[in-house]
Design an enzyme around this catalytic site. Structure first.
Site, short mmCIF file in Angstrom:
data_model
loop_
_atom_site.label_atom_id
_atom_site.label_comp_id
_atom_site.label_asym_id
_atom_site.label_seq_id
_atom_site.Cartn_x
_atom_site.Cartn_y
_atom_site.Cartn_z
N ASP A 43 26.05 25.83 -11.50
CA ASP A 43 25.90 26.92 -10.55
C ASP A 43 26.54 26.50 -9.23
O ASP A 43 26.39 25.35 -8.82
CB ASP A 43 24.41 27.21 -10.35
CG ASP A 43 24.16 28.53 -9.67
OD1 ASP A 43 24.59 29.56 -10.21
OD2 ASP A 43 23.51 28.53 -8.61
N ILE A 44 27.23 27.41 -8.57
CA ILE A 44 27.93 27.09 -7.32
C ILE A 44 26.96 27.22 -6.15
O ILE A 44 26.47 28.32 -5.86
CB ILE A 44 29.15 28.01 -7.12
CG1 ILE A 44 30.10 27.89 -8.31
CG2 ILE A 44 29.85 27.69 -5.80
CD1 ILE A 44 31.22 28.91 -8.32
N ASP A 87 27.93 33.33 -11.11
CA ASP A 87 28.69 32.12 -10.80
C ASP A 87 28.20 30.92 -11.60
O ASP A 87 28.59 29.79 -11.33
CB ASP A 87 28.61 31.81 -9.30
CG ASP A 87 27.20 31.47 -8.85
OD1 ASP A 87 26.27 32.21 -9.21
OD2 ASP A 87 27.02 30.48 -8.13
#
Length: 104
Positions: A43-44, A87
């Site tokens: 996950d960003i 994302d």
């Protein structure tokens, strides 16, 4: 034990019971059947805030660039991409065949 039979059984039990809102607790969790397996959730950090100040084109370009590279690496490392959610990139290795180096 036969992993394939257990996975099918676990899957069938869940599918049969999910309509009732009941899960068969006697079926062992699938994760207990695959010891040489890793699942990655990438996950960003800060993505939601960052993307709220960018154009949709900028957001798409960033995700396309990152996920393309993850896909390339997954292919070379024999990792199976399960999918993406927003994302978050989700991939697994060591299923159905165990791998000693699954976490490398």
């Amino acid at each position: 034990y036969d992993k394939n039979r257990m996975v099918r059984r676990s899957s069938n039990n869940f599918n049969a019971a999910k309509g009732d809102g009941i899960v068969n607790l006697m079926t062992p969790p699938i994760a207990d059947l695959f010891h040489e397996t890793s699942i990655m959730f990438a996950d960003i950090v800060g993505f939601t805030e960052w993307s709220s100040n960018r154009s949709p084109d900028d957001v798409f370009h960033l995700l396309e660039t990152i996920f393309f590279e993850f896909d390339r690496l997954a292919t070379t490392m024999e990792v199976f991409k399960l999918g993406t959610i927003g994302d978050c990139y989700i991939a697994v290795t060591g299923i159905p065949d165990a791998r000693d180096n699954h976490a490398e």
